[in-house]
Design an enzyme around this catalytic site. Structure first.
Site, PDB file in Angstrom:
ATOM      1  N   LYS A   9     -10.121  -3.527  -4.149  1.00  0.00           N
ATOM      2  CA  LYS A   9     -10.950  -2.327  -4.260  1.00  0.00           C
ATOM      3  C   LYS A   9     -10.156  -1.152  -4.804  1.00  0.00           C
ATOM      4  O   LYS A   9     -10.682  -0.275  -5.445  1.00  0.00           O
ATOM      5  CB  LYS A   9     -11.394  -1.877  -2.870  1.00  0.00           C
ATOM      6  CG  LYS A   9     -12.363  -2.726  -2.177  1.00  0.00           C
ATOM      7  CD  LYS A   9     -12.626  -2.038  -0.839  1.00  0.00           C
ATOM      8  CE  LYS A   9     -12.953  -3.000   0.243  1.00  0.00           C
ATOM      9  NZ  LYS A   9     -12.339  -2.682   1.506  1.00  0.00           N
ATOM     10  N   LYS A  69      -4.071  -9.883  -6.487  1.00  0.00           N
ATOM     11  CA  LYS A  69      -5.396 -10.114  -5.906  1.00  0.00           C
ATOM     12  C   LYS A  69      -6.423  -9.092  -6.404  1.00  0.00           C
ATOM     13  O   LYS A  69      -6.063  -7.938  -6.715  1.00  0.00           O
ATOM     14  CB  LYS A  69      -5.330 -10.121  -4.375  1.00  0.00           C
ATOM     15  CG  LYS A  69      -5.136  -8.772  -3.747  1.00  0.00           C
ATOM     16  CD  LYS A  69      -5.561  -8.766  -2.272  1.00  0.00           C
ATOM     17  CE  LYS A  69      -5.593  -7.338  -1.766  1.00  0.00           C
ATOM     18  NZ  LYS A  69      -6.387  -7.080  -0.613  1.00  0.00           N
ATOM     19  N   LYS A 114       0.819  -1.220   0.000  1.00  0.00           N
ATOM     20  CA  LYS A 114       0.000   0.000   0.000  1.00  0.00           C
ATOM     21  C   LYS A 114       0.852   1.269   0.000  1.00  0.00           C
ATOM     22  O   LYS A 114       0.473   2.266  -0.604  1.00  0.00           O
ATOM     23  CB  LYS A 114      -0.977   0.001   1.183  1.00  0.00           C
ATOM     24  CG  LYS A 114      -2.081  -1.021   0.989  1.00  0.00           C
ATOM     25  CD  LYS A 114      -3.300  -0.748   1.825  1.00  0.00           C
ATOM     26  CE  LYS A 114      -4.406  -1.711   1.422  1.00  0.00           C
ATOM     27  NZ  LYS A 114      -5.607  -1.611   2.211  1.00  0.00           N
TER      28      LYS A 114
END
Ligand code: AQP
Length: 332
Positions: free
Chosen positions: A201, A198, A116
């Site tokens: 969102k 993966k 992230k």
């Protein structure tokens, strides 16, 4: 409050972005049958959401939306507790205490933080770095026996176990050590545009995921456009055919068929036929899901959240109080 003869599970979802099939298949759908067997506690982890920038008005709406997703998936507030993390201040209090047990080196190992934060590790929020400690507090406050999550959260649950053991070692037996529970298949649903990453969102392309609030037609188109592998055979081979393996997993979980059955069903057929049928399965799933999703009012949801918090607050307070006594800050 909870049934002493049953074990407790705890899990949660962040009110960020659009919930997708990965969140549903990897996490929420596996919670549904568990409600019978366990004391089940499901949280909307809003304090986790603010570790990256959120629009306050959007965040507010999304908190209610997550509960709608829980209900549409089959979480029953008569059987399970649904609540908002920030409604119980013990979460952030315990996180602070656990911060004194966690080490910077523990958090630096977390792959989700590395993913992230990307190249900008020095400029992301301290909250993003500290996210796993708050998650450990969430879990440990309810004497949790098991945490059902998708594979990307496994490392965070392992850290939670380490922190609990370290605390117990330093201050005496306090926390229960929770296990992680993951689906055998579907613990990591991959992106439709890139089966090596993966489904997420925060993916840059909306073609990466099927949002649970995509119109059934849009979702069907996304399936038809999904990346496929070379060759023509419908065969589950994660290594050599990751895209088809991912689509087979989605098909199998949504249509309650084993992967073996599906492979047999498509012998002699090509990717086109397979995707057309899967698009139909996804469409039918979303029609039913969204009908349920739209059947609750905001008022009903707010009541569920308030009642949920009221029901379990005493457990969190009892555990926090025990922790405060152990570390020596309780003077009553
Ligand atoms: N692709 C996935 N496959 C299986 N399970 C998944 N989960 C997430 N993505 C997949 C599981 O969904 C639960 C809720 O996740 P979250 O919203 O709290 O945050 P996340 O893990 O960071 O998921 P996202 O959707 O991919 O968000 P972003 O893009 O913000 O990172 C968890 O149990 C998670 O394992």
């Amino acid at each position: 409050m909870t049934n002493a003869n049953k074990q407790t599970i705890f899990s949660g979802v962040q009110p960020t972005g659009n919930l997708h099939l990965g969140n549903y298949l990897g996490a929420i759908s596996q919670w549904v049958p568990m409600q019978e067997q366990y004391n089940a506690i499901f949280c909307v982890v809003d304090y986790h959401a603010i570790t990256v920038k959120q629009d306050p008005a959007d965040l507010n709406k999304r908190i209610v939306e997550i509960v709608r997703h829980y209900l549409a998936s089959g979480i029953n507030p008569k059987k399970s507790v649904i609540f908002q993390q920030s409604a119980i201040t013990a979460h952030t209090e315990l996180a602070w205490i656990l911060n004194t047990v966690a080490r910077i080196s523990d958090l630096k190992k977390m792959t989700q933080f590395k993913d992230k934060a990307g190249k900008d590790q020095e400029n992301v929020s301290v909250g993003l770095f500290d996210y796993p400690v708050l998650m450990a507090a969430d879990i440990l406050l309810y004497n949790t026996d098991a945490v059902p999550v998708g594979e990307d959260q496994k490392q965070h649950v392992e850290l939670c176990r380490d922190l609990a053991k370290r605390f117990n070692h330093q201050f005496g037996e306090t926390f229960k050590i929770p296990e992680v529970i993951m689906r055998k298949e579907g613990a990591r649903i991959m992106g439709l545009d890139d089966p090596t990453k993966k489904m997420s969102k925060s993916a840059s392309s909306p073609v990466n995921y099927i949002a649970l609030n995509d119109t059934p037609e849009v979702a069907a188109k996304k399936i038809m456009r999904a990346t496929t592998d070379s060759g023509t055979e419908i065969k589950y081979d994660k290594e050599n055919k990751p895209a088809i393996a991912n689509l087979l997993t989605i098909y199998s979980l949504l249509d309650n068929k084993t992967i073996k059955e599906l492979e047999k069903q498509y012998i002699g057929k090509g990717y086109g036929d397979f995707k057309k049928d899967l698009a139909e399965v996804v469409k039918n799933f979303l029609v039913k899901y969204q009908e349920k999703y739209n059947s609750y009012t905001d008022e009903e949801i707010k009541t569920i959240l308030k009642q949920g918090a009221k029901k379990i607050k005493p457990i969190a307070e009892e555990v926090l109080n025990k922790v405060k006594t152990k570390i020596g800050i309780n003077i009553n």
